[in-house]
Write an enzyme that holds these catalytic residues in place. Structure first.
Site, PDB file in Angstrom:
ATOM      1  N   THR A 170       0.912  -1.346  -0.088  1.00  0.00           N
ATOM      2  CA  THR A 170      -0.117  -0.164  -0.010  1.00  0.00           C
ATOM      3  C   THR A 170       0.960   1.401  -0.008  1.00  0.00           C
ATOM      4  OG1 THR A 170      -1.758  -1.269   1.296  1.00  0.00           O
ATOM      5  CG2 THR A 170      -1.993   1.213   1.213  1.00  0.00           C
TER       6      THR A 170
ATOM      7  N   GLU B 184      -4.101 -14.795   1.941  1.00  0.00           N
ATOM      8  CA  GLU B 184      -4.370 -13.618   2.989  1.00  0.00           C
ATOM      9  C   GLU B 184      -5.749 -13.266   3.424  1.00  0.00           C
ATOM     10  OE1 GLU B 184      -3.597  -8.770   2.838  1.00  0.00           O
ATOM     11  OE2 GLU B 184      -2.319  -9.809   1.645  1.00  0.00           O
TER      12      GLU B 184
HETATM   13  C1  LIG Z   1      -3.950  -1.229  10.590  1.00  0.00           C
HETATM   14  C2  LIG Z   1      -3.539  -1.436   8.919  1.00  0.00           C
HETATM   15  C3  LIG Z   1      -2.806  -2.636   8.612  1.00  0.00           C
HETATM   16  C4  LIG Z   1      -2.275  -2.746   7.209  1.00  0.00           C
HETATM   17  N1  LIG Z   1      -1.093  -3.453   6.973  1.00  0.00           N
HETATM   18  C5  LIG Z   1      -0.978  -3.356   5.759  1.00  0.00           C
HETATM   19  C6  LIG Z   1       0.297  -4.146   5.393  1.00  0.00           C
HETATM   20  O1  LIG Z   1       0.960  -4.645   6.066  1.00  0.00           O
HETATM   21  N2  LIG Z   1       0.774  -4.152   4.191  1.00  0.00           N
HETATM   22  C7  LIG Z   1       0.247  -3.507   3.022  1.00  0.00           C
HETATM   23  O2  LIG Z   1       0.639  -3.192   1.836  1.00  0.00           O
HETATM   24  N3  LIG Z   1      -1.142  -2.560   3.328  1.00  0.00           N
HETATM   25  C8  LIG Z   1      -1.536  -2.696   4.579  1.00  0.00           C
HETATM   26  N4  LIG Z   1      -2.643  -1.748   4.930  1.00  0.00           N
HETATM   27  C9  LIG Z   1      -3.224  -1.273   4.032  1.00  0.00           C
HETATM   28  C10 LIG Z   1      -4.888  -1.727   3.516  1.00  0.00           C
HETATM   29  O3  LIG Z   1      -4.601  -2.962   2.797  1.00  0.00           O
HETATM   30  C11 LIG Z   1      -5.314  -0.593   2.655  1.00  0.00           C
HETATM   31  O4  LIG Z   1      -5.726   0.411   3.650  1.00  0.00           O
HETATM   32  C12 LIG Z   1      -6.322  -0.884   2.001  1.00  0.00           C
HETATM   33  O5  LIG Z   1      -6.183  -1.888   1.003  1.00  0.00           O
HETATM   34  C13 LIG Z   1      -7.295   0.063   1.246  1.00  0.00           C
HETATM   35  O6  LIG Z   1      -6.490   1.073   0.730  1.00  0.00           O
HETATM   36  P1  LIG Z   1      -6.606   2.665   1.001  1.00  0.00           P
HETATM   37  O7  LIG Z   1      -6.222   2.711   2.475  1.00  0.00           O
HETATM   38  O8  LIG Z   1      -5.512   3.150   0.025  1.00  0.00           O
HETATM   39  O9  LIG Z   1      -8.310   3.089   0.669  1.00  0.00           O
HETATM   40  P2  LIG Z   1      -8.539   3.465  -0.860  1.00  0.00           P
HETATM   41  O10 LIG Z   1      -7.909   2.552  -1.952  1.00  0.00           O
HETATM   42  O11 LIG Z   1      -7.865   5.048  -0.972  1.00  0.00           O
HETATM   43  O12 LIG Z   1     -10.097   3.295  -0.589  1.00  0.00           O
HETATM   44  C14 LIG Z   1     -10.753   4.389   0.022  1.00  0.00           C
HETATM   45  C15 LIG Z   1     -12.216   4.170  -0.128  1.00  0.00           C
HETATM   46  O13 LIG Z   1     -12.729   3.849  -1.439  1.00  0.00           O
HETATM   47  C16 LIG Z   1     -13.233   2.540  -1.797  1.00  0.00           C
HETATM   48  N5  LIG Z   1     -12.829   2.266  -3.068  1.00  0.00           N
HETATM   49  C17 LIG Z   1     -11.525   2.450  -3.854  1.00  0.00           C
HETATM   50  N6  LIG Z   1     -11.518   2.045  -4.931  1.00  0.00           N
HETATM   51  C18 LIG Z   1     -12.838   1.440  -5.250  1.00  0.00           C
HETATM   52  C19 LIG Z   1     -13.582   0.935  -6.331  1.00  0.00           C
HETATM   53  N7  LIG Z   1     -13.020   0.535  -7.458  1.00  0.00           N
HETATM   54  N8  LIG Z   1     -14.989   0.772  -6.134  1.00  0.00           N
HETATM   55  C20 LIG Z   1     -15.534   0.968  -5.182  1.00  0.00           C
HETATM   56  N9  LIG Z   1     -15.158   1.412  -4.065  1.00  0.00           N
HETATM   57  C21 LIG Z   1     -13.611   1.710  -4.181  1.00  0.00           C
HETATM   58  C22 LIG Z   1     -12.547   1.602  -0.765  1.00  0.00           C
HETATM   59  O14 LIG Z   1     -13.120   0.734  -0.676  1.00  0.00           O
HETATM   60  C23 LIG Z   1     -12.465   2.525   0.317  1.00  0.00           C
HETATM   61  O15 LIG Z   1     -13.644   2.659   1.068  1.00  0.00           O
HETATM   62  C24 LIG Z   1      -2.966  -1.742   6.389  1.00  0.00           C
HETATM   63  C25 LIG Z   1      -3.996  -1.003   6.882  1.00  0.00           C
HETATM   64  C26 LIG Z   1      -4.213  -0.799   7.842  1.00  0.00           C
HETATM   65  C27 LIG Z   1      -5.171   0.392   8.465  1.00  0.00           C
END
Ligand SMILES: Cc1cc2nc3c(=O)[nH]c(=O)nc-3n(C[C@H](O)[C@H](O)[C@H](O)COP(=O)(O)OP(=O)(O)OC[C@H]3O[C@@H](n4cnc5c(N)ncnc54)[C@H](O)[C@@H]3O)c2cc1C
Length: 388
Positions: free
Chosen positions: A128, A243
């Site tokens: 991410t 995962e």
């Molecule tokens: C505590 C924690 C631990 C984590 N650990 C890891 C880790 O170890 N390694 C790692 O790589 N990542 C990790 N993550 C990241 C996690 O996988 C991401 O937060 C998640 O994939 C969402 O990405 P984003 O936060 O950028 O949200 P965004 O992609 O910005 O999404 C924001 C909102 O828009 C929605 N959205 C986005 N695209 C679409 C679409 N096409 N259609 C409909 N809705 C959509 C999403 O569902 C969400 O509601 C972690 C996150 C947290 C909070």
């Protein structure tokens, strides 16, 4: 009940793991929840007990056991009531180490996988980015080949074990113009010049360190590339099945833990001259919660069984995470309600459970993205194939 999946050996393993967690982990959970730092000694103890090696080859110190040992590990980790502690352990053992095992060559496995199994080295998986997590193909971190090195620039965020781990498994674009066909995976030491990390504050998972990581002209040997160049996206997608199933299993286990706790509480708490488990309104709600939990649990076991038999269960694992994490949030919300005001108190387990559970529909693919995948597979007949 589940003897279809669990043998006597599995149950012996479960019991020894439970004993270990009660003796070695539970006494420290409150401290780690407060400091956000899981001390090193416990990683080493996990390694000594062989818990990090259950799914990995014997030649690197593992035990190469079937997937139901992993199911047991995940389930019991949820029952110490620290989603953060559990996440730190499984992010190391199943996010970082899965890539080392599947894509790393022998030298990488000797250097990183073997000490990960002993608990001497801790890993994290960095996919991410601050600009977006759902759109994996849109990542901006680059890896440019220069002679026999790669130079990495960019940033990652929300990385579990992102601050205190020893090595990082990092996805970066080797050919940005190729979109998702231009992503590769690397491993690098935390101490490599140009790598820096900032710890993030968050709602739940408080025992685990979640980091934002910057790569500023980080030079790593070309031999730190894992698997083939530009194959990173299929590798990531392939491991998402495991995962997502892991997150589904975690969800049914914490819901079960919440229900067990609520059942005991309801059998002791008195109101209007009787224990509250005699009120029909609560009994029926409890029954609904229990039914939803058991449906997910049995589904997750069935999918784990198929994955264990080598099937590529990407659709089913996606459904597992989507449904189980929703169920877990709803069941835990309701269990907190069963406790009344005590449910809201930190002294009782439901408050932390509710916080920790909320990450389920977000991390490792949001529920919206999971629905997209299921819709594409079912409505558009899209076929996700394992990486070759
Ligand atoms: C505590 C924690 C631990 C984590 N650990 C890891 C880790 O170890 N390694 C790692 O790589 N990542 C990790 N993550 C990241 C996690 O996988 C991401 O937060 C998640 O994939 C969402 O990405 P984003 O936060 O950028 O949200 P965004 O992609 O910005 O999404 C924001 C909102 O828009 C929605 N959205 C986005 N695209 C679409 C679409 N096409 N259609 C409909 N809705 C959509 C999403 O569902 C969400 O509601 C972690 C996150 C947290 C909070």
């Amino acid at each position: 009940m589940s003897s279809r999946y669990f043998t006597e050996e599995h149950e012996l393993f479960r019991q020894s793991l439970k004993d270990f967690l009660q003796k070695e982990v539970v006494p420290h959970i409150e401290k780690w929840e407060k400091t956000g730092h899981i001390e090193r000694f416990i990683w080493k103890k996990f390694g000594e007990m062989g818990f990090f090696g259950i799914a990995y080859p014997e030649e690197y110190g593992g035990m190469d056991l079937d997937l139901f040992y992993t199911v047991i590990l995940l389930e019991e980790l949820q029952k110490v009531n620290s989603g953060g502690f559990a996440a730190a352990i499984w992010a190391h053992a199943y996010l970082a180490m899965t890539h080392l095992n599947k894509e790393g060559d022998d030298a990488i496995k000797q250097k990183y996988l073997a000490p990960s199994i002993t608990g001497d080295k801790i890993g994290c998986l960095c996919i991410t980015e601050p600009f977006g997590g759902s759109d994996v193909a849109g990542m901006r971190t680059t890896a440019v080949k220069k002679g026999d090195t790669y130079v990495i620039n960019g940033s990652k965020t929300f990385i579990t074990n992102g601050v205190y781990s020893d090595y990082l498994v990092v996805c970066a674009k080797t050919n940005p113009e190729l979109g998702n066909k231009g992503i590769s995976i690397f491993v690098m030491d935390r101490e490599t010049p140009g790598v820096s990390a900032t710890k993030l504050d968050k709602l739940g998972w408080r025992a685990s360190d979640t980091g934002e990581i910057a790569f500023d002209n980080v030079i790593i040997p070309a031999s730190n590339l894992m698997g083939e160049e530009n194959k990173g996206f299929p590798y990531i997608m392939q491991h998402f099945a495991l995962e997502r199933l892991i997150m589904g299993i975690n969800a049914h286990a914490r819901a079960e833990f919440a229900l067990d706790y609520a059942q005991k509480y309801m059998s002791e708490r008195q109101a209007f001259g009787r224990t509250i488990d005699k009120f029909q309104a609560l009994r029926h709600t409890f029954a609904d919660c229990y039914a939803d939990m058991l449906m997910c649990k049995e589904f997750n076991y069935a999918i784990a069984d198929r994955l264990n038999n080598g099937e590529y269960v990407v659709k089913e694992a996606t459904i597992s995470k989507l449904r189980s994490t929703k169920m877990s949030d709803e069941v835990i919300y309701q269990c907190l309600q069963f406790l009344g005001g005590y449910g809201y108190m930190e002294e009782y387990p439901l408050a932390r459970l509710a916080r920790d559970s909320r990450l389920g529909p977000i991390g490792g693919g949001t529920s919206e993205i999971l629905r997209e995948i299921i819709a594409k597979m079912v409505l558009d007949n899209k076929d996700y194939k394992p990486a070759t």
